[in-house]
Design a protein around this motif. Structure first.
Motif, short mmCIF file in Angstrom:
data_model
loop_
_atom_site.label_atom_id
_atom_site.label_comp_id
_atom_site.label_asym_id
_atom_site.label_seq_id
_atom_site.Cartn_x
_atom_site.Cartn_y
_atom_site.Cartn_z
N ARG A 193 0.83 -1.20 0.00
CA ARG A 193 0.00 0.00 0.00
C ARG A 193 0.86 1.25 0.00
O ARG A 193 1.88 1.29 0.69
CB ARG A 193 -0.90 -0.01 1.24
N PRO A 194 0.49 2.27 -0.77
CA PRO A 194 1.28 3.51 -0.75
C PRO A 194 1.31 4.11 0.65
O PRO A 194 0.37 3.95 1.43
CB PRO A 194 0.53 4.42 -1.73
N PRO A 195 2.39 4.81 1.00
CA PRO A 195 2.46 5.46 2.31
C PRO A 195 1.31 6.44 2.52
O PRO A 195 0.73 6.96 1.57
CB PRO A 195 3.81 6.19 2.27
N VAL A 197 1.31 9.47 3.47
CA VAL A 197 1.55 10.79 2.90
C VAL A 197 1.24 10.81 1.41
O VAL A 197 0.77 11.83 0.86
CB VAL A 197 2.99 11.25 3.19
N VAL A 198 1.47 9.69 0.73
CA VAL A 198 1.17 9.60 -0.70
C VAL A 198 -0.33 9.56 -0.91
O VAL A 198 -0.88 10.24 -1.79
CB VAL A 198 1.85 8.37 -1.32
N ARG A 199 -1.02 8.78 -0.10
CA ARG A 199 -2.48 8.71 -0.22
C ARG A 199 -3.11 10.07 0.07
O ARG A 199 -4.04 10.50 -0.62
CB ARG A 199 -3.05 7.64 0.73
N ALA A 200 -2.59 10.77 1.08
CA ALA A 200 -3.12 12.10 1.40
C ALA A 200 -2.83 13.08 0.26
O ALA A 200 -3.69 13.90 -0.10
CB ALA A 200 -2.50 12.59 2.70
N GLY A 201 -1.63 12.99 -0.30
CA GLY A 201 -1.30 13.87 -1.42
C GLY A 201 -2.18 13.63 -2.63
O GLY A 201 -2.63 14.58 -3.29
N ALA A 202 -2.48 12.36 -2.91
CA ALA A 202 -3.36 12.04 -4.04
C ALA A 202 -4.75 12.59 -3.80
O ALA A 202 -5.40 13.11 -4.72
CB ALA A 202 -3.41 10.52 -4.24
N THR A 203 -5.23 12.50 -2.56
CA THR A 203 -6.55 13.04 -2.23
C THR A 203 -6.60 14.55 -2.42
O THR A 203 -7.59 15.10 -2.92
CB THR A 203 -6.91 12.68 -0.78
N MET A 204 -5.53 15.24 -2.03
CA MET A 204 -5.48 16.69 -2.18
C MET A 204 -5.38 17.11 -3.63
O MET A 204 -5.91 18.15 -4.04
CB MET A 204 -4.30 17.25 -1.38
N PRO A 216 1.12 0.90 -10.14
CA PRO A 216 1.74 0.00 -9.16
C PRO A 216 3.14 -0.43 -9.56
O PRO A 216 3.53 -0.35 -10.72
CB PRO A 216 0.77 -1.20 -9.15
N HIS A 217 3.88 -0.89 -8.57
CA HIS A 217 5.21 -1.45 -8.83
C HIS A 217 5.07 -2.75 -9.60
O HIS A 217 4.18 -3.55 -9.34
CB HIS A 217 5.91 -1.70 -7.49
N ASP A 218 5.96 -2.95 -10.56
CA ASP A 218 5.94 -4.18 -11.35
C ASP A 218 7.36 -4.74 -11.41
O ASP A 218 8.25 -4.09 -11.98
CB ASP A 218 5.41 -3.91 -12.76
N PRO A 219 7.61 -5.93 -10.84
CA PRO A 219 8.96 -6.49 -10.85
C PRO A 219 9.53 -6.68 -12.25
O PRO A 219 10.75 -6.59 -12.45
CB PRO A 219 8.80 -7.84 -10.15
#
Length: 275
Positions: A193-195, A197-204, A216-219
């Motif tokens: 899950r994103p941190p 602070v990242v989720r809050a930034g996306a919401t803003m 998402p990250h992809d190996p």
């Protein structure tokens, strides 16, 4: 575009091209210096000569432009797209590529593609501020002002990445750049899950932009780059499709559906360098 380097900008351009190739003939224009760009490595199995095959001293033809472009497979069956990059050996002298977005618009028009992505290399907030202080038109505004342009602003899905993205958005807002049709992409560098602070930034950021997409990250991308798109995870493919949908939705919301016929670019003055 990106707020800073290392934002996954070229990866986003690649996946977005895969998603938009379903909608029409698609190309990526690599505007960055060869030795700082991943595109030559992603296309080094191709016989295409790339940007170095386009003469600067005589008119270009559509056939010549297409022959210079490398082919890339799409994520959907029987889809592909093209990319124009400087694919020469690393020790070749650097090409003198134009900075002016209008020159790349000319190239896109000659190529006759329906969808064109420009993978740019300038940091957005710095460009916007420098242009304001020097009382000139910056690269960011030049790209945003092209016909039917949808800015895609990339950042790493980290605390520093979100901070840089927020600064870029503030700079664009202060200059009256079209945030209402700008799509923001947060690129994850690890699973999970994103941190917060990242989720809050996306919401803003969501109400200030057309959309915020989480990539998402992809190996497979970490291990192989994007040479082998068939190895991508299903959620990466879903994110690429969501990104393409967001870009098309922003275009249709701004200019209608179907999109009007694109205007032909005016000839550039002799003082503007050409490819």
């Amino acid at each position: 575009m990106a707020a800073t380097g290392g934002s996954g900008r070229s990866t986003v351009a690649n996946l977005l091209a895969c998603g938009l190739a379903i909608s029409g003939r698609t190309a990526v224009l690599d505007t960055g210096p060869r030795l700082s760009s991943p595109w030559p490595a992603w296309t080094n199995s191709q016989a295409a000569q790339g940007l170095s095959a386009l003469p600067s001293d005589r008119p270009l033809s559509r056939a010549g432009v297409h022959q210079a472009a490398a082919q890339k497979p799409g994520l959907a069956a029987n889809t592909s797209w093209q990319v124009l990059t400087d694919g020469r050996e690393w020790h070749s002298a650097p090409l003198s590529l134009p900075q002016d977005p209008a020159a790349w618009h000319q190239l896109a028009a000659i190529g006759g593609w329906q969808v064109v992505l420009a993978d740019t290399s300038h940091p957005v907030a710095h460009d916007v501020l420098a242009a304001r202080c020097e009382d000139r038109v910056g690269l960011t505004r030049g790209w945003c002002d092209l016909p039917f342009a949808i800015p895609v602003l990339c950042a790493a899905a980290t605390a520093s990445g979100v901070q840089a993205l927020q600064q870029a958005v503030m700079a664009m807002h202060a200059e009256g750049l079209p945030l209402q049709r700008t799509v923001a992409v947060l690129v994850s560098s690890s699973d999970g899950r994103p941190p917060a602070v990242v989720r809050a930034g996306a919401t803003m950021l969501a109400p200030r932009t057309a959309a915020v997409i989480q990539l998402p990250h992809d190996p497979s991308i970490r291990a192989h780059g994007l040479r082998e798109p068939d190895r991508l995870r299903s959620r990466t493919r879903q994110a690429a499709a969501a990104l393409a949908d967001a870009v098309l939705a922003a275009a249709h919301a701004t200019w209608g559906e179907p999109l009007p016929q694109a205007p032909r670019p005016h000839p550039l003055s002799p003082s503007v360098p050409r490819l």
